[in-house]
Design an enzyme around this catalytic site. Sequence first.
Site, mmCIF file in Angstrom:
data_model
loop_
_atom_site.group_PDB
_atom_site.id
_atom_site.type_symbol
_atom_site.label_atom_id
_atom_site.label_comp_id
_atom_site.label_asym_id
_atom_site.label_seq_id
_atom_site.Cartn_x
_atom_site.Cartn_y
_atom_site.Cartn_z
ATOM 1 N N LYS A 199 72.383 45.713 63.819
ATOM 2 C CA LYS A 199 70.934 45.789 63.704
ATOM 3 C C LYS A 199 70.557 45.418 62.280
ATOM 4 O O LYS A 199 70.982 46.072 61.324
ATOM 5 C CB LYS A 199 70.482 47.208 64.032
ATOM 6 N N LYS A 252 70.479 42.713 67.287
ATOM 7 C CA LYS A 252 69.032 42.902 67.219
ATOM 8 C C LYS A 252 68.529 42.550 65.831
ATOM 9 O O LYS A 252 69.162 42.995 64.862
ATOM 10 C CB LYS A 252 68.751 44.373 67.531
HETATM 11 C C1 PBG Z 1 64.441 52.561 65.490
HETATM 12 C C2 PBG Z 1 64.222 51.361 66.322
HETATM 13 C C3 PBG Z 1 63.479 50.236 65.942
HETATM 14 C C4 PBG Z 1 63.449 49.384 67.051
HETATM 15 C C5 PBG Z 1 64.182 49.989 68.068
HETATM 16 N N1 PBG Z 1 64.657 51.213 67.587
HETATM 17 C C6 PBG Z 1 62.729 49.945 64.713
HETATM 18 C C7 PBG Z 1 63.321 50.052 63.392
HETATM 19 O O1 PBG Z 1 64.518 50.153 63.175
HETATM 20 O O2 PBG Z 1 62.504 50.011 62.489
HETATM 21 C C8 PBG Z 1 62.729 48.074 67.094
HETATM 22 C C9 PBG Z 1 62.464 47.483 68.427
HETATM 23 C C10 PBG Z 1 61.452 46.412 68.402
HETATM 24 O O3 PBG Z 1 60.986 45.955 67.347
HETATM 25 O O4 PBG Z 1 61.061 45.984 69.500
HETATM 26 N N2 PBG Z 1 65.678 53.098 65.434
#
Ligand code: PBG
Length: 332
Positions: A199, A252
Amino acid sequence: MSNTHLLIRMRRRRASLGIRSMVRETRVLAADLIYPLFVTKNAPGREAIASLPGIARLGTEDAVREAARAYELGIPAVLLFGIPRTKDPKGVQASFAEGAVQSSVRAIKKELPSLVVITDVCLCSYTDHGHCGLLSHTSDYVRNDATLPILGRIARSHADAGADIVAPSGMLDGMVLAIRHALDDAGHARTSIMSYSVKFASAFYGPFRDAADGAPKRGDRKTYQMDPTNGSEAEREAALDAAEGADFLMVKPALPYLDVIRRVKQACPGLPLAAYNVSGEYAMVKAAAAAGVWEEKAAVQEILTGIRRAGADLIITYHAPDVAQWLKDSGG
Ligand code: PBG
């Protein structure tokens, strides 16, 4: 054989729509999609999210209705994000048995037992500071190891409610192993883990933070989310999660990281790989469509095809019901 000859042969393969379809290498099916839902107990009904056109925060009944709509369109799974009543430094509501996620899981599984329910396991929308773990008193650093047992408790509460898969998204070291132990100790050996293995610290999460009200109040997430410049590190992160017992890996966001999707698939070929086509990617498509820059359906299909071609087995996308409906309309 001359080059001209070769060129003619390639063109022949594409000349008829029938042959074109026979030699298609990549398909996006409803069965490949996971649909994210924002669930809350703060208000019944649907509350529109300004930055995510067409997506809403859903009360429990509406969450069941939206899940049923997806299920009837052939989408096999939903991914639930909870919005709590109140926040505090430790995000205690995240593991409440009567929390929004836990209640929605129970209601959805009761109505739609064959729909796969995946739950987001993280603290960011539950903590008042908005970070994905406990925060150090003296700095903006997340306390990694102190947060792990809490993630285990959250995952357990989701599995108790009936979740099929828990999806830890906080990018903390050791989270998969900690959750695996917590689940097994609670008799949930059959609950799977989909880890947000790779991520990146990304600008593309903007609309999600608005939707889940989870923007960090101070500091940023760069101390635990990955640097967008790093591809080899992504392979290592994925391999570590695989070793800790993850059943699914994830990359992601998706679009700016297609090469990473390919690399992770090659590094861990035995595990199903999901790619998260995140909120900013969705909002970008919608804004361009609204501005008349492109035709939404064609753009979405091309984007999702690219993500599949890069190596993703599954795609988490807010476009899921639209795509499934288009496939249905075209007899696909
Ligand atoms: C938080 C989380 C995020 C997303 C999914 N889980 C945001 C972040 O890390 O700031 C983002 C998903 C999206 O943007 O559609 N743990």
